[in-house]
Motif scaffolding. Structure first.
Motif, PDB file in Angstrom:
ATOM      1  N   GLY A 113       0.932  -1.142  -0.194  1.00  0.00           N
ATOM      2  CA  GLY A 113       0.142  -0.145   0.039  1.00  0.00           C
ATOM      3  C   GLY A 113       0.911   1.102  -0.256  1.00  0.00           C
ATOM      4  O   GLY A 113       0.462   2.196  -0.664  1.00  0.00           O
ATOM      5  N   ILE A 116       2.871   1.655  -3.544  1.00  0.00           N
ATOM      6  CA  ILE A 116       2.121   2.068  -4.560  1.00  0.00           C
ATOM      7  C   ILE A 116       1.725   3.543  -4.303  1.00  0.00           C
ATOM      8  O   ILE A 116       1.499   4.348  -5.252  1.00  0.00           O
ATOM      9  CB  ILE A 116       0.868   1.200  -4.578  1.00  0.00           C
ATOM     10  N   GLY A 117       1.343   3.847  -2.908  1.00  0.00           N
ATOM     11  CA  GLY A 117       0.856   5.329  -2.713  1.00  0.00           C
ATOM     12  C   GLY A 117       2.158   6.113  -3.082  1.00  0.00           C
ATOM     13  O   GLY A 117       1.716   7.166  -3.571  1.00  0.00           O
ATOM     14  N   SER A 120       2.484   6.344  -6.883  1.00  0.00           N
ATOM     15  CA  SER A 120       1.425   7.331  -7.550  1.00  0.00           C
ATOM     16  C   SER A 120       1.542   8.858  -7.073  1.00  0.00           C
ATOM     17  O   SER A 120       1.424   9.563  -7.850  1.00  0.00           O
ATOM     18  CB  SER A 120       0.182   6.759  -6.971  1.00  0.00           C
ATOM     19  N   GLY A 132      -1.814   2.615 -10.239  1.00  0.00           N
ATOM     20  CA  GLY A 132      -1.615   2.491  -9.005  1.00  0.00           C
ATOM     21  C   GLY A 132      -3.225   2.796  -8.397  1.00  0.00           C
ATOM     22  O   GLY A 132      -3.696   1.877  -7.469  1.00  0.00           O
ATOM     23  N   MET A 133      -3.766   3.734  -8.612  1.00  0.00           N
ATOM     24  CA  MET A 133      -5.149   4.014  -8.330  1.00  0.00           C
ATOM     25  C   MET A 133      -6.333   3.169  -8.751  1.00  0.00           C
ATOM     26  O   MET A 133      -7.291   2.875  -8.295  1.00  0.00           O
ATOM     27  CB  MET A 133      -5.444   5.909  -8.574  1.00  0.00           C
ATOM     28  N   ALA A 136      -5.975   0.303  -6.470  1.00  0.00           N
ATOM     29  CA  ALA A 136      -6.476   0.585  -5.072  1.00  0.00           C
ATOM     30  C   ALA A 136      -8.122   0.641  -5.237  1.00  0.00           C
ATOM     31  O   ALA A 136      -8.874   0.154  -4.272  1.00  0.00           O
ATOM     32  CB  ALA A 136      -6.211   2.076  -4.656  1.00  0.00           C
ATOM     33  N   ALA A 186      -5.388  -1.287  -0.564  1.00  0.00           N
ATOM     34  CA  ALA A 186      -6.015  -0.326  -1.204  1.00  0.00           C
ATOM     35  C   ALA A 186      -6.167   1.201  -0.446  1.00  0.00           C
ATOM     36  O   ALA A 186      -5.805   2.031  -1.087  1.00  0.00           O
ATOM     37  CB  ALA A 186      -7.346  -0.769  -1.689  1.00  0.00           C
ATOM     38  N   ALA A 189      -2.903   2.911   0.111  1.00  0.00           N
ATOM     39  CA  ALA A 189      -2.259   3.298  -1.080  1.00  0.00           C
ATOM     40  C   ALA A 189      -2.820   4.788  -1.283  1.00  0.00           C
ATOM     41  O   ALA A 189      -2.173   5.591  -1.587  1.00  0.00           O
ATOM     42  CB  ALA A 189      -2.510   2.451  -2.149  1.00  0.00           C
ATOM     43  N   ARG A 190      -4.176   4.866  -1.402  1.00  0.00           N
ATOM     44  CA  ARG A 190      -5.072   6.173  -1.383  1.00  0.00           C
ATOM     45  C   ARG A 190      -4.510   7.116  -0.206  1.00  0.00           C
ATOM     46  O   ARG A 190      -4.334   8.165  -0.759  1.00  0.00           O
ATOM     47  CB  ARG A 190      -6.410   5.961  -1.608  1.00  0.00           C
ATOM     48  N   ARG A 193      -0.654   8.317  -0.947  1.00  0.00           N
ATOM     49  CA  ARG A 193      -0.773   9.366  -2.017  1.00  0.00           C
ATOM     50  C   ARG A 193      -1.350  10.497  -1.560  1.00  0.00           C
ATOM     51  O   ARG A 193      -0.682  11.677  -1.924  1.00  0.00           O
ATOM     52  CB  ARG A 193      -1.406   8.729  -3.183  1.00  0.00           C
TER      53      ARG A 193
END
Length: 306
Positions: A113, A116-117, A120, A132-133, A136, A186, A189-190, A193
Motif C-alpha cells: 500500500g 503504491i501510494g 503514485s 496504482g489508483m 486501489a 488499497a 495506497a490512497r 498518495r
C-alpha cells in the motif's frame, strides 16, 4: 505525555462501561432461544426450562447484567452454552490464529500500500499513478468473500499451490492474508498518495529540491516522516478492522480463529461467547486508538498534547 495517557485511560474506563451495557443489550435482543438450541430440537418444555435455569436466563435482565459485570471484572466470562468450556479458554485457543493472520495481512498490505501510494504521488497524473489508483479502487470494490473464493478456486483447486484450509504451515496463510489485506492495501495506497501530495507542496520540500537533492532522497528524508502521521492513523484503525473483520475470510477458508468462533456463537445464540468477543473487539479498538495517538509524538515531535 504522561498526563495525556492517564486521561485517556480514565476515558477508556467509562467507554468500556458503556460498551459493556450496549453489548449485553444487543446480545439479548437477538432473536432465538439459546435454551431451546442448547437443549436440542426434541427436548420437551420441562427440559428447556431446566436448561434456561441452568444458564441463568430465567433471571431478570438487570440481575443477569450484574452477574456478567461482576464476573467479567475477574476475567470470568462464563461457560459456552455450545461446548460447555470456559469462554476464556475458547477465546484463548482461537486468538493466536486470528492474530497471526491479521499480522500477516497487515504486513504485506502496509508494504504494498505504501509503495503504491508513494509511486503514485511521485508520478501523479501519469500512468504509474493511474495504474496504482486503479488497483486501489479495485481492491476496495471487490468483496472479500468473492476474492477469497476466486483465489481458492485458482491457486488451490486448479493449481494446487496452496492448501484449501489452514494446516498450520506458512502456505496456509498466503491466500487468507491476501484476501483479508487487499482492501487494507488499497486504502493505505490512497491515503499515502494523498498525504505525500500534500507534503510535496511544503516549503521545506521545495527548498530541498532547490538544493539539488534527488527526488527519492527528498521523498525518503524530507517527506516520509511528515507524511506518516495520517498514514499511521489509518494503519492503526485498519489493524483493528482486520482483527474484528476477519469473520468473512475465516468462514470462507474455514480458519480456526475468532471470526469463525463468532459465527458459530451467533448461530447457536451462545451469549457468553458473543458478549466476550464483542467486548474484546471493542477493547482492541480503544487500545489501538490510544497507541496511535501516542505514536503521533514519536513520529512528529512538533506535536504536543494538551
Amino acid at each position: 505525555m504522561l498526563n495525556f495517557v492517564a486521561k485517556r485511560l480514565v476515558g477508556l474506563l467509562f467507554t468500556l462501561v458503556l460498551v459493556g451495557v450496549l453489548v449485553f443489550l444487543f446480545v439479548h435482543l437477538l432473536p432465538g432461544d439459546p435454551a431451546r438450541l442448547a437443549a436440542g430440537p426434541d427436548a420437551d418444555a420441562a427440559t428447556v426450562a431446566l436448561v434456561r435455569h441452568d444458564l441463568g436466563l430465567d433471571q431478570p435482565l438487570p440481575r443477569q447484567f450484574a452477574h456478567f459485570v461482576s464476573h467479567a471484572l475477574t476475567g470470568d466470562f462464563g461457560t459456552s452454552t455450545r461446548t460447555k468450556r470456559p469462554v476464556s479458554q475458547e477465546i484463548g485457543d482461537r486468538f493466536m490464529p486470528t492474530l497471526l493472520l491479521t499480522l500477516a495481512s497487515l504486513a504485506w498490505a502496509v508494504v504494498f500500500g505504501m509503495v503504491i501510494g508513494v509511486i503514485s504521488a511521485v508520478w501523479r497524473n501519469r500512468w504509474p499513478d493511474r495504474l496504482g489508483m486503479t488497483l486501489a479502487v479495485s481492491g476496495i470494490s471487490f468483496p472479500a468473500f468473492a476474492l477469497g473464493m476466486l483465489l481458492m478456486q485458482l491457486f488451490s483447486v486448479k493449481l494446487g499451490w496452496f492448501p484449501v484450509i489452514g494446516d498450520g504451515s506458512w502456505r496456509s496463510y498466503v491466500l487468507p492474508s491476501i484476501t483479508l489485506g487487499a482492501a487494507v492495501a488499497a486504502v493505505l495506497a490512497r491515503f499515502t498518495r494523498s498525504a505525500f501530495v500534500d507534503v510535496f507542496h511544503e516549503d521545506y520540500v521545495r527548498t530541498a529540491r532547490a538544493k539539488g537533492l534527488s527526488e527519492w532522497r527528498v521523498v525518503a528524508k524530507h517527506c516520509l516522516r511528515n507524511a506518516l502521521v495520517p498514514v499511521v492513523t489509518m494503519m492503526g484503525l485498519q489493524f483493528g478492522f482486520l482483527l474484528g473483520g476477519s469473520i468473512v475470510v475465516e468462514t470462507v477458508f474455514n480458519w480456526p480463529g475468532l471470526g469463525r468462533l463468532l459465527v458459530d456463537a451467533v448461530a447457536m445464540r451462545d451469549y457468553p461467547i458473543l458478549q466476550a468477543e464483542v467486548l474484546l473487539f471493542s477493547v482492541e479498538f480503544l487500545f489501538i486508538n490510544l497507541v496511535v495517538d501516542v505514536l503521533y509524538a514519536v513520529i512528529n515531535p512538533t506535536i504536543r498534547f494538551k
